[in-house]
Enzyme design. Structure first.
Site, mmCIF file in Angstrom:
data_model
loop_
_atom_site.group_PDB
_atom_site.id
_atom_site.type_symbol
_atom_site.label_atom_id
_atom_site.label_comp_id
_atom_site.label_asym_id
_atom_site.label_seq_id
_atom_site.Cartn_x
_atom_site.Cartn_y
_atom_site.Cartn_z
ATOM 1 N N GLY A 248 -5.905 -109.815 -7.754
ATOM 2 C CA GLY A 248 -6.764 -108.911 -8.006
ATOM 3 C C GLY A 248 -7.300 -109.091 -9.287
ATOM 4 O O GLY A 248 -8.587 -109.063 -9.554
ATOM 5 N N ASP A 249 -6.469 -109.607 -10.462
ATOM 6 C CA ASP A 249 -6.459 -109.989 -11.766
ATOM 7 C C ASP A 249 -7.552 -111.037 -11.850
ATOM 8 O O ASP A 249 -8.376 -111.422 -12.598
ATOM 9 C CB ASP A 249 -5.574 -110.163 -12.634
ATOM 10 C CG ASP A 249 -4.621 -108.816 -12.681
ATOM 11 O OD1 ASP A 249 -5.072 -107.647 -12.471
ATOM 12 O OD2 ASP A 249 -3.485 -109.189 -12.551
#
Length: 305
Positions: A248-249
């Protein structure tokens, strides 16, 4: 300049084993240690892509020293406030069947340490980008992200990637982009979404509540981008999942890469998908080459077209 905030960083110990047996001596097949924290991950992927950023937050003790040393090796600038207590240690465990995490105890952050952190925030200028991501230590207020946004000058793009009350309070002040996953979205609205249509409607609600753009990751089912101009649905390219940690990052970082390069967010979205997927298909965070290899496998469809 891009600034990433990690209020609750960690030293992440990644281990893999065939299976975990509770109450027994378990031997790992492989293990390695990396600095953790959502904002730190974003900064590291950006660095891999040739984009500079500055890491803000807190770090303390021998674990804090480990994080600073690693950032220095990456040639990433940091303005982490030195804490008296040790930065936490997290365990990321993968077996043949599951991925599990054990979150370590967060250090206490004093009022003076918090004020020192705010001095670094005050250096952010119009035209900068600020990424607010990750959990908030219990020693800080749950509305800390809201307080940070309140002291920013006009013209700063804020990317918000957190959950619960910190997300709710920050959203009230208005942000450029939020990036929940489908589970976090359901938690926020206290709903369980069964269809992509329901997820899109929930994302549109976030726009009305203060998020100019909404990027929702759906794991193996792809992702959705919602903007004032429409809705885009992206696939997941073919590949073998190694670890979802940091995916996600990396999606945030890839999208930021496109924005910094002058792309509209709907175009930058492609780089976000490729970056998140490339991290999921490898140990650690994606390289620029790893992201590029997947670009041609990304399919984005605009809803209704």
């Amino acid at each position: 300049m891009i600034y990433t905030v990690t209020l609750n960083p960690a030293v992440d110990y990644y281990i893999s084993m065939k299976e975990f047996q509770e109450g027994e001596l378990n031997l790992i097949n492989n293990g390695y240690t990396l600095p953790g924290g959502k904002g730190i991950n974003v900064s590291k992927v950006l660095k891999n892509f040739g984009i500079e950023s500055t890491v803000l937050g807190f770090a303390g003790g021998f674990t804090g020293d480990f994080i600073r040393k690693n950032l220095k090796e990456y040639e990433i600038k940091d303005k982490l406030v030195e804490l008296k207590e040790n930065t936490r240690i997290n365990i990321k465990m993968r077996t043949e069947k599951t991925e599990s995490e054990i979150a370590g105890h967060s250090p206490n952050i004093s009022e003076s340490e918090y004020k020192e952190f705010l001095k670094a925030i005050s250096e952010i200028k119009e035209g900068d980008i600020l990424v607010l991501s990750g959990s908030v230590p219990k020693s800080l207020k749950t509305n800390i992200y809201q307080e940070i946004i309140e002291i920013l000058p006009e013209g700063v793009k804020v990317i918000l990637d957190t959950r619960g009350e910190p997300f709710k309070y920050a959203l009230e002040k208005g942000v450029y982009l939020t990036k929940p996953n489908n589970v976090e979205l359901g938690e926020f609205f206290n709903e369980k979404y069964e269809t992509i249509e329901e997820i899109i409607e929930a994302g549109k609600k976030l726009r009305k509540m203060g998020s100019e753009n909404v990027l929702i990751s759906l794991g193996k089912n792809g992702s959705v981008l919602i903007t004032k101009d429409g809705v885009w649905i992206g696939n997941v390219p073919k590949g073998e999942l190694v670890s979802s940690v940091g995916a996600g990052d990396s999606m945030v970082a890839g999208t930021l890469y496109g924005i910094v390069k002058g792309m509209d967010i709907s175009e930058a979205y492609k780089y976000g998908i490729a970056s998140g997927s490339a991290t999921a298909f490898t140990e650690g965070l994606t390289t620029f080459e790893g992201m590029q290899k997947l670009l041609n496998d990304i399919n984005i469809k605009r809803e209704g077209i």
